[in-house]
Motif scaffolding. Structure first.
Motif, mmCIF file in Angstrom:
data_model
loop_
_atom_site.group_PDB
_atom_site.id
_atom_site.type_symbol
_atom_site.label_atom_id
_atom_site.label_comp_id
_atom_site.label_asym_id
_atom_site.label_seq_id
_atom_site.Cartn_x
_atom_site.Cartn_y
_atom_site.Cartn_z
ATOM 1 N N ARG A 113 47.679 -18.929 -0.288
ATOM 2 C CA ARG A 113 47.538 -20.358 -0.011
ATOM 3 C C ARG A 113 47.844 -21.126 -1.289
ATOM 4 O O ARG A 113 47.215 -20.896 -2.315
ATOM 5 N N ALA A 120 45.888 -19.240 -4.307
ATOM 6 C CA ALA A 120 44.887 -18.236 -3.968
ATOM 7 C C ALA A 120 45.526 -17.181 -3.064
ATOM 8 O O ALA A 120 46.447 -17.488 -2.299
ATOM 9 N N PHE A 121 45.045 -15.963 -3.155
ATOM 10 C CA PHE A 121 45.532 -14.918 -2.249
ATOM 11 C C PHE A 121 44.399 -13.955 -1.920
ATOM 12 O O PHE A 121 43.402 -13.857 -2.634
ATOM 13 N N ARG A 122 44.571 -13.246 -0.796
ATOM 14 C CA ARG A 122 43.598 -12.244 -0.380
ATOM 15 C C ARG A 122 44.293 -11.146 0.403
ATOM 16 O O ARG A 122 45.407 -11.319 0.914
ATOM 17 N N GLU A 201 36.996 -16.694 -7.931
ATOM 18 C CA GLU A 201 37.171 -16.255 -6.552
ATOM 19 C C GLU A 201 36.462 -17.222 -5.611
ATOM 20 O O GLU A 201 35.591 -17.998 -6.020
ATOM 21 N N TRP A 240 39.046 -14.645 -1.733
ATOM 22 C CA TRP A 240 40.256 -15.206 -2.323
ATOM 23 C C TRP A 240 40.227 -15.022 -3.832
ATOM 24 O O TRP A 240 39.224 -15.279 -4.473
ATOM 25 N N ARG A 241 41.320 -14.569 -4.384
ATOM 26 C CA ARG A 241 41.518 -14.543 -5.842
ATOM 27 C C ARG A 241 42.200 -15.860 -6.181
ATOM 28 O O ARG A 241 43.319 -16.122 -5.715
ATOM 29 N N VAL A 242 41.531 -16.699 -6.952
ATOM 30 C CA VAL A 242 41.909 -18.109 -7.100
ATOM 31 C C VAL A 242 42.321 -18.420 -8.530
ATOM 32 O O VAL A 242 41.626 -18.061 -9.482
ATOM 33 N N LEU A 261 38.535 -23.147 0.680
ATOM 34 C CA LEU A 261 38.892 -21.774 1.040
ATOM 35 C C LEU A 261 37.794 -21.061 1.831
ATOM 36 O O LEU A 261 37.980 -19.925 2.262
#
Length: 614
Positions: A113, A120-122, A201, A240-242, A261
């Motif tokens: 995103r 951010a990703f997950r 996160e 999420w890793r932000v 998120l």
């Protein structure tokens, strides 16, 4: 011969095709286009890159998870875009990219995103059975920069986020801490041009909290409390890793991405939210004396809370052991408090609540006695089992219409959006350290609004005027306005505060102290660890709050262009008086006014700015 040549050509075509697959890169952009990201695979390994304009924020970070012994992200067969869409949360727009990967005979997804505030990703691994996470392969490769982190002198302070905020170079993050290379979140990076990136996160559910193991060459490897991994029941959706990005401190402090998120609250569980009421609380624990937790003493605190227009009192450790018939006494206290329009919160060690049946029995008794909230303590970890405990506790309290304050815990990841009965949480080095012979320095306070408090509310318990370490009284007062906590718990004894004539100039401010805000502006004179200066609005009233984190005089200046034009405003200013008390002055101001004042070493400033006639 012709057949042999044809076979070799076919091999070359297959190899070329495989080479193309093994070196796939897919690019992504934010709605405004100034933030971009890329996901790629090279020889089967996954990598990601994040940029802000031409500034490289993360360069070839690795991706993947070790699940049930298989290292996903290390031997990818295919990577493709499954979907791309645009979504809106509030007034924020996100570009959402979902990728389909195939590896080791299994398909899984990675979702990115991108907003104008960051990336951010997950990871998403569907499963009908339990999955065991042995390790996360995600690593962030940082640019050269200065980084703010919280230093700790014990393993407990890492797990409960109780460290002092300070800075170092990104190159030395792996060696700076005597306790080892593992660091907590967030980490804030100061980039060229006074720009900022924050690594953290969001949406920590059904997983272990992310920490960072600092390695050589500015690499941060995702690390967990559990050294041998942890089990996840059913589908595995990581937090999420932000990476937040801000071109100035105002945008950093006002970022909503972590909140966005997180999922919306459950409509059934939170159909009625009328019991969720932000407010201020008195508290007897930190200033306790020989009369601590005696019913008559607590009633004095409740009466003082009522005089200050505070909404709550907090009965901390000891109420269960000091009172012979605790439930009868608690019911009487709650009844007395209700007569004063004050709600009662009670403290409980989380170790006694880990069993769901014992937890539910206790919560039923608390609710039946008339209390409105629970402060639970001593999780002291962000291992998955403690994350599960916190979420289960929030749900159990919501069923009984109880509010929650977590102590001895990790920093927030936006869970209060999904569970709005979480009013505050510690996960911060707060005022209680002043009575533990580890006094809080002014520079720590001046760093908090731009580091830990960017993540969300913090139960710092400000306003310990009688034990303020190297700060001043107005510095302590300003913390109420700078530090966000919908359950704002004052450290000072309210009975003594009301009886002390030195505090007469600030009692009116405390009586109408806001705990939630309609607007926040970071003043340009702010500098992390040196000056924290905000303009905050509640309704049509503005407040200026500033603290000096240094041992030198500092000039606080601002232009009042946030005020309505062609209107005059009354200013009540609180400064430190030479005798150690408060100096209260009044003046007028309008939108074109420029205000400048010098505040002393470790001192503070508070202004109330209201339309003339109010």
């Amino acid at each position: 011969m012709k057949k042999a040549i044809l076979f070799i050509n076919l091999l070359l075509l297959v190899s070329a095709a495989k080479g193309a697959v093994l070196n796939t890169e897919i690019k992504m952009t934010s709605p405004a286009g100034h933030i971009s990201a890329g996901i790629s695979q090279r020889n089967g390994h996954l990598f990601f890159t994040i940029k802000a304009g031409q500034q490289l924020l993360i360069n070839n970070g690795t991706m993947g998870l070790v699940i049930d012994g298989t290292a996903y992200g290390s031997c990818v067969n295919s990577l493709s875009t499954l979907a791309k869409r645009t979504a809106r949360t509030g007034n924020k727009v996100y570009h959402i990219y979902t990728f389909l990967l195939e590896e080791a005979g299994r398909k899984y997804n990675i979702e990115f995103r991108l907003s104008n505030e960051g990336t951010a990703f997950r990871y998403i691994f569907d499963s009908k059975t339990a999955q065991y996470v042995g390790k996360e392969l995600t690593a962030f490769v940082l640019p050269k920069s200065r980084v703010w982190f919280f230093e700790r002198n014990s393993d407990w302070k890492l797990k409960s986020y109780a460290g002092l905020w300070q800075n170092t170079t990104a190159d030395s993050l792996n060696t700076i801490s005597s306790q080892g290379p593992v660091q907590g979140k967030p980490l804030l990076f100061e980039l060229p041009g006074k720009k900022y990136a924050m690594l953290t996160e969001a949406a920590l559910y059904n997983y272990s909290g992310m920490r960072f193991k600092a390695l050589n060459n500015r690499v941060l490897q995702v690390d967990f409390t559990e050294k041998n991994g942890f089990k996840v029941a059913g589908d595995l959706i990581t937090p999420w890793r932000v990476l937040l990005y801000a071109t100035d401190l105002n945008r950093l402090v006002n970022s909503l991405m972590i909140n966005d998120l997180n999922p919306e609250p459950d409509k059934q569980l939170y159909a009625d939210q009328s019991y969720i009421k932000p407010g201020r609380s008195v508290w007897s624990w930190i200033t306790r004396d020989k009369n601590y937790m005696q019913p008559e003493e607590e009633m004095k605190f409740i009466t003082a809370a009522s005089e200050l227009n505070f909404e709550y009192t907090l009965l901390d450790e000891g109420w269960e052991t000091v009172w012979p018939d605790k439930w009868k006494q608690l019911t009487e206290i709650c009844s007395f408090a209700a007569g004063k329009k004050v709600g009662v919160w009670v403290w409980k060690n989380s170790k006694a609540l880990r069993d769901p049946s014992k937890r539910d029995s206790f919560l039923d008794s608390v609710r039946n006695a008339g209390a409105v909230g629970i402060k639970t303590d001593f999780m002291d970890s962000e291992a998955k089992e403690l994350i599960d405990f916190e979420i289960g506790f929030l749900e159990a309290c919501a069923k009984r219409k109880l509010m929650v304050n977590f102590h001895g815990c990790h920093a927030p990841t936006g869970e209060s959006k999904t569970y709005p009965n979480e009013m505050t949480r510690e996960g911060i080095r707060g005022m209680e350290l002043n009575i533990m012979k580890e006094p809080i320095p002014a520079w720590h306070n001046a760093a908090l609004p731009f580091t830990r408090l960017v993540l969300g509310h913090g139960d710092y318990t400000p306003g310990l005027f009688s034990n303020k370490a190297n700060t001043t009284n107005t510095h302590q007062l300003a913390l109420f306005f700078l530090f966000n906590s919908p359950f704002q718990c004052m450290a000072e004894n309210p009975v003594k505060l009301l009886a002390d004539s030195r505090f007469k100039p600030v009692i009116p401010l405390l009586k109408k102290l806001p705990v939630t805000w309609d607007e926040t502006l970071v003043l340009k004179c702010s500098a992390i660890g040196e000056i924290a200066a905000f303009a905050r609005r509640k309704g049509d009233t503005w407040y200026i709050a500033a603290i000096n984190g240094s041992a030198k005089n500092k000039e606080i200046s601002f232009t009042a262009d946030f005020l309505e034009k062609k209107k005059k405003y009354k200013v009540i200013a609180i400064n430190d008086a030479p005798d150690g008390g408060f100096l209260r002055t009044t003046s007028t101001i309008e939108a074109t006014s420029v205000k400048k004042t010098v505040i002393g070493p470790n001192a503070g400033l508070v202004m109330e700015i209201s339309p003339s006639g109010n």
